[in-house]
Design a protein around this motif. Sequence first.
Motif, PDB file in Angstrom:
ATOM      1  N   PRO A  13      -3.331   6.473  -6.026  1.00  0.00           N
ATOM      2  CA  PRO A  13      -2.886   5.081  -5.894  1.00  0.00           C
ATOM      3  C   PRO A  13      -4.051   4.103  -5.895  1.00  0.00           C
ATOM      4  O   PRO A  13      -5.183   4.469  -5.619  1.00  0.00           O
ATOM      5  CB  PRO A  13      -2.194   5.055  -4.525  1.00  0.00           C
ATOM      6  N   ARG A  14      -3.744   2.860  -6.227  1.00  0.00           N
ATOM      7  CA  ARG A  14      -4.716   1.791  -6.052  1.00  0.00           C
ATOM      8  C   ARG A  14      -4.217   0.893  -4.946  1.00  0.00           C
ATOM      9  O   ARG A  14      -3.017   0.716  -4.782  1.00  0.00           O
ATOM     10  CB  ARG A  14      -4.878   1.005  -7.343  1.00  0.00           C
ATOM     11  N   TYR A  15      -5.162   0.342  -4.187  1.00  0.00           N
ATOM     12  CA  TYR A  15      -4.806  -0.476  -3.030  1.00  0.00           C
ATOM     13  C   TYR A  15      -5.462  -1.843  -3.178  1.00  0.00           C
ATOM     14  O   TYR A  15      -6.413  -2.153  -2.445  1.00  0.00           O
ATOM     15  CB  TYR A  15      -5.280   0.203  -1.748  1.00  0.00           C
ATOM     16  N   PRO A  16      -4.966  -2.675  -4.115  1.00  0.00           N
ATOM     17  CA  PRO A  16      -5.641  -3.946  -4.395  1.00  0.00           C
ATOM     18  C   PRO A  16      -5.747  -4.860  -3.178  1.00  0.00           C
ATOM     19  O   PRO A  16      -6.665  -5.676  -3.102  1.00  0.00           O
ATOM     20  CB  PRO A  16      -4.780  -4.584  -5.489  1.00  0.00           C
ATOM     21  N   ALA A  17      -4.815  -4.724  -2.225  1.00  0.00           N
ATOM     22  CA  ALA A  17      -4.845  -5.630  -1.082  1.00  0.00           C
ATOM     23  C   ALA A  17      -5.534  -5.020   0.133  1.00  0.00           C
ATOM     24  O   ALA A  17      -5.531  -5.607   1.211  1.00  0.00           O
ATOM     25  CB  ALA A  17      -3.416  -6.047  -0.717  1.00  0.00           C
ATOM     26  N   MET A  18      -6.126  -3.830  -0.030  1.00  0.00           N
ATOM     27  CA  MET A  18      -6.759  -3.199   1.127  1.00  0.00           C
ATOM     28  C   MET A  18      -7.898  -4.075   1.656  1.00  0.00           C
ATOM     29  O   MET A  18      -8.709  -4.584   0.890  1.00  0.00           O
ATOM     30  CB  MET A  18      -7.286  -1.817   0.754  1.00  0.00           C
ATOM     31  N   MET A  52       0.812  -1.222   0.000  1.00  0.00           N
ATOM     32  CA  MET A  52       0.000   0.000   0.000  1.00  0.00           C
ATOM     33  C   MET A  52       0.848   1.276   0.000  1.00  0.00           C
ATOM     34  O   MET A  52       0.402   2.317  -0.451  1.00  0.00           O
ATOM     35  CB  MET A  52      -0.946   0.014   1.207  1.00  0.00           C
ATOM     36  N   LEU A  53       2.081   1.188   0.543  1.00  0.00           N
ATOM     37  CA  LEU A  53       2.861   2.419   0.749  1.00  0.00           C
ATOM     38  C   LEU A  53       4.049   2.590  -0.193  1.00  0.00           C
ATOM     39  O   LEU A  53       4.475   3.707  -0.444  1.00  0.00           O
ATOM     40  CB  LEU A  53       3.401   2.467   2.192  1.00  0.00           C
ATOM     41  N   CYS A  54       4.631   1.521  -0.659  1.00  0.00           N
ATOM     42  CA  CYS A  54       5.885   1.645  -1.404  1.00  0.00           C
ATOM     43  C   CYS A  54       5.780   1.130  -2.838  1.00  0.00           C
ATOM     44  O   CYS A  54       6.464   1.606  -3.730  1.00  0.00           O
ATOM     45  CB  CYS A  54       7.017   0.891  -0.709  1.00  0.00           C
ATOM     46  N   HIS A  55       4.916   0.132  -3.029  1.00  0.00           N
ATOM     47  CA  HIS A  55       4.753  -0.541  -4.322  1.00  0.00           C
ATOM     48  C   HIS A  55       4.540   0.459  -5.449  1.00  0.00           C
ATOM     49  O   HIS A  55       5.136   0.347  -6.520  1.00  0.00           O
ATOM     50  CB  HIS A  55       3.567  -1.503  -4.171  1.00  0.00           C
ATOM     51  N   ARG A  96      -6.026 -12.228 -10.564  1.00  0.00           N
ATOM     52  CA  ARG A  96      -6.075 -13.684 -10.490  1.00  0.00           C
ATOM     53  C   ARG A  96      -4.655 -14.261 -10.385  1.00  0.00           C
ATOM     54  O   ARG A  96      -4.401 -15.181  -9.635  1.00  0.00           O
ATOM     55  CB  ARG A  96      -6.757 -14.213 -11.750  1.00  0.00           C
ATOM     56  N   ASP A  97      -3.734 -13.684 -11.140  1.00  0.00           N
ATOM     57  CA  ASP A  97      -2.351 -14.167 -11.110  1.00  0.00           C
ATOM     58  C   ASP A  97      -1.509 -13.436 -10.071  1.00  0.00           C
ATOM     59  O   ASP A  97      -0.581 -13.987  -9.520  1.00  0.00           O
ATOM     60  CB  ASP A  97      -1.693 -13.993 -12.482  1.00  0.00           C
ATOM     61  N   ASP A  98      -1.806 -12.161  -9.870  1.00  0.00           N
ATOM     62  CA  ASP A  98      -1.014 -11.369  -8.934  1.00  0.00           C
ATOM     63  C   ASP A  98      -1.964 -10.558  -8.066  1.00  0.00           C
ATOM     64  O   ASP A  98      -2.524  -9.556  -8.510  1.00  0.00           O
ATOM     65  CB  ASP A  98      -0.081 -10.433  -9.726  1.00  0.00           C
ATOM     66  N   PRO A  99      -2.156 -11.004  -6.809  1.00  0.00           N
ATOM     67  CA  PRO A  99      -3.139 -10.332  -5.945  1.00  0.00           C
ATOM     68  C   PRO A  99      -2.803  -8.867  -5.690  1.00  0.00           C
ATOM     69  O   PRO A  99      -3.655  -8.111  -5.243  1.00  0.00           O
ATOM     70  CB  PRO A  99      -3.099 -11.139  -4.644  1.00  0.00           C
ATOM     71  N   PHE A 100      -1.559  -8.461  -5.976  1.00  0.00           N
ATOM     72  CA  PHE A 100      -1.171  -7.084  -5.700  1.00  0.00           C
ATOM     73  C   PHE A 100      -1.177  -6.215  -6.958  1.00  0.00           C
ATOM     74  O   PHE A 100      -0.704  -5.085  -6.941  1.00  0.00           O
ATOM     75  CB  PHE A 100       0.214  -7.036  -5.050  1.00  0.00           C
ATOM     76  N   SER A 101      -1.656  -6.741  -8.067  1.00  0.00           N
ATOM     77  CA  SER A 101      -1.623  -5.977  -9.312  1.00  0.00           C
ATOM     78  C   SER A 101      -2.422  -4.685  -9.188  1.00  0.00           C
ATOM     79  O   SER A 101      -3.556  -4.691  -8.712  1.00  0.00           O
ATOM     80  CB  SER A 101      -2.194  -6.812 -10.455  1.00  0.00           C
ATOM     81  N   ILE A 102      -1.825  -3.581  -9.652  1.00  0.00           N
ATOM     82  CA  ILE A 102      -2.553  -2.311  -9.604  1.00  0.00           C
ATOM     83  C   ILE A 102      -3.282  -2.044 -10.908  1.00  0.00           C
ATOM     84  O   ILE A 102      -3.918  -1.011 -11.088  1.00  0.00           O
ATOM     85  CB  ILE A 102      -1.623  -1.123  -9.273  1.00  0.00           C
ATOM     86  N   MET A 103      -3.172  -2.965 -11.854  1.00  0.00           N
ATOM     87  CA  MET A 103      -3.939  -2.861 -13.099  1.00  0.00           C
ATOM     88  C   MET A 103      -5.413  -3.070 -12.720  1.00  0.00           C
ATOM     89  O   MET A 103      -5.751  -4.022 -12.023  1.00  0.00           O
ATOM     90  CB  MET A 103      -3.407  -3.945 -14.025  1.00  0.00           C
ATOM     91  N   PRO A 104      -6.313  -2.130 -13.098  1.00  0.00           N
ATOM     92  CA  PRO A 104      -7.719  -2.272 -12.700  1.00  0.00           C
ATOM     93  C   PRO A 104      -8.339  -3.570 -13.210  1.00  0.00           C
ATOM     94  O   PRO A 104      -7.860  -4.169 -14.158  1.00  0.00           O
ATOM     95  CB  PRO A 104      -8.397  -1.054 -13.345  1.00  0.00           C
TER      96      PRO A 104
END
Length: 396
Positions: free
Chosen positions: A273-278, A44-47, A361-369
Amino acid sequence: MLLAAIAVGLLAVLGMPTYEVPTVKLEVEPTPARLSRGKHLVSMLCHRCHYDGRTGRLSGRALEETITGLGTLRAPNLTRDAEHGIGDWTPGELALLLRTGLHPRREHLVPPPVMPRWPRMGEDDLRAIIAFLRSDDPWVAPHEGGPEATRYSLVAKIRALVSWSPLPYPREPVEAPSREELEAYGEYLVDDLLQCSACHTGDGSEPERAELHDSGDYLSGGAVTNDVNGVVLRAANLTPHSTGLRDWTSEQLRRALVDGFGADDAVVRWPMPRYPAMEVHEVEAIYAYLQTVSPVDDAVEPSPPYKMVGRKADGGRHLYMSHGCHYCHGEGGRALADLSGANEDLPTDEELVAFLEDPRRDDPFSIMPRWEGVIAADEYAELCAHVRRLAAQSSP
Ligand code: HEC
Ligand code: HEC
Ligand code: HEC
């Protein structure tokens, strides 16, 4: 006049002003709980600045989206490589930079608009981040290389002399509010950890918290930043006013922060930013807190619209621009993430569509919408063709 001219000339040649670096003693035990909390926080902060999708690591990238005029900004390699990354940094050095903004090796201030600093982050959270950066997670696996160094502009050097300085290192361990106190925890997220308020208030210059709250424009939108295309964006009004988020549900807020879409399924423009894991709990806390702040009547003017240049007949390009792919990939398929690998990574259209529908689906942290339900089924053929054209054109 002459003196001023000489001073400016000197500044242009010299680097950023330097400071004496205090020693911070810190030991961090890498417990499993700490490592998973650390990855969550780093996501959330550095990615958003330090992650490179091509290496799958925090190996750094050029920040095309910049705060106007501060220079050529590049987020360095944070992997455990001792020479190219930060493999030989001590926990104390990391803590010093994250808390105060002072770069322990180069002895200058990393200005808060360039990289945030976290004076009020809870001690446990700080330790979790440091433990994660020193772990054997694939994100920090040693990587040689990385972007060139940041080059600060004259404007940045002048501001570093007159208006920015490192913060003092806290004398006592900082304690964060408990997750159970929803509003207090939301305030911690908004002001101290995720620092929504730094971008969404005034000019983003990071005043002290009390000052921020009393400023009369707290969270009412403002700070100006360039996006990856050099277009100026202003952050939205987050207060519970009709010009802000008054009519938003917490589900809408979740959709903006996690999936990346605002009202009417319009993609939220980077560098928001996007926070996919929030976590849902975190969204609820932010939502609860935002409802308690004073409503401010401030209709943030829409940013200048993008020009839709090009042939009308080219349906693929039209879809690419109208869905807002260029807000992150640029018109040419580079910028925040380049598309040059798409033909190899996703060789069939079936795979490409599956990726667009759910990049997490492949990367839970992807910031691609996550485009499922936004792009219509009959739009995919033309859109995929355009992505493949860009991929072929922008091969490395
Ligand atoms: C808005 C973008 C941005 C974010 C977010 C950000 N950084 Fe940075 N970071 C930078 C830039 C740019 C530099 C280079 C500054 C310089 O060279 O003066 C930097 C420098 C660093 C350095 C110094 C590395 C070196 O070798 O010089 C470390 C360590 C670091 N960041 C860690 C972090 C961590 C940990 C986080 C998250 C908690 C984070 N950064 C979040 C942009 C960012
Ligand atoms: C790096 C600066 C930055 C940070 C940090 C940031 N925002 Fe934003 N935010 C923006 C910008 C810029 C926009 C405008 C985007 C646009 O015009 O499409 C925006 C837009 C929004 C929107 C409006 C979306 C819409 O479509 O109307 C919401 C809601 C939002 N931000 C909430 C937050 C919350 C909550 C946080 C903290 C968890 C946060 N932001 C952190 C810069 C930021
Ligand atoms: C908010 C920023 C953002 C927007 C908007 C966006 N993307 Fe992405 N996209 C990314 C990032 C970042 C990656 C890199 C991989 C990752 O993080 O998962 C990526 C990766 C991709 C890839 C995979 C490239 C590869 O080599 O595997 C494709 C294809 C792609 N995007 C297409 C699109 C299309 C088409 C649109 C518009 C419908 C779009 N993107 C909109 C951020 C964005």
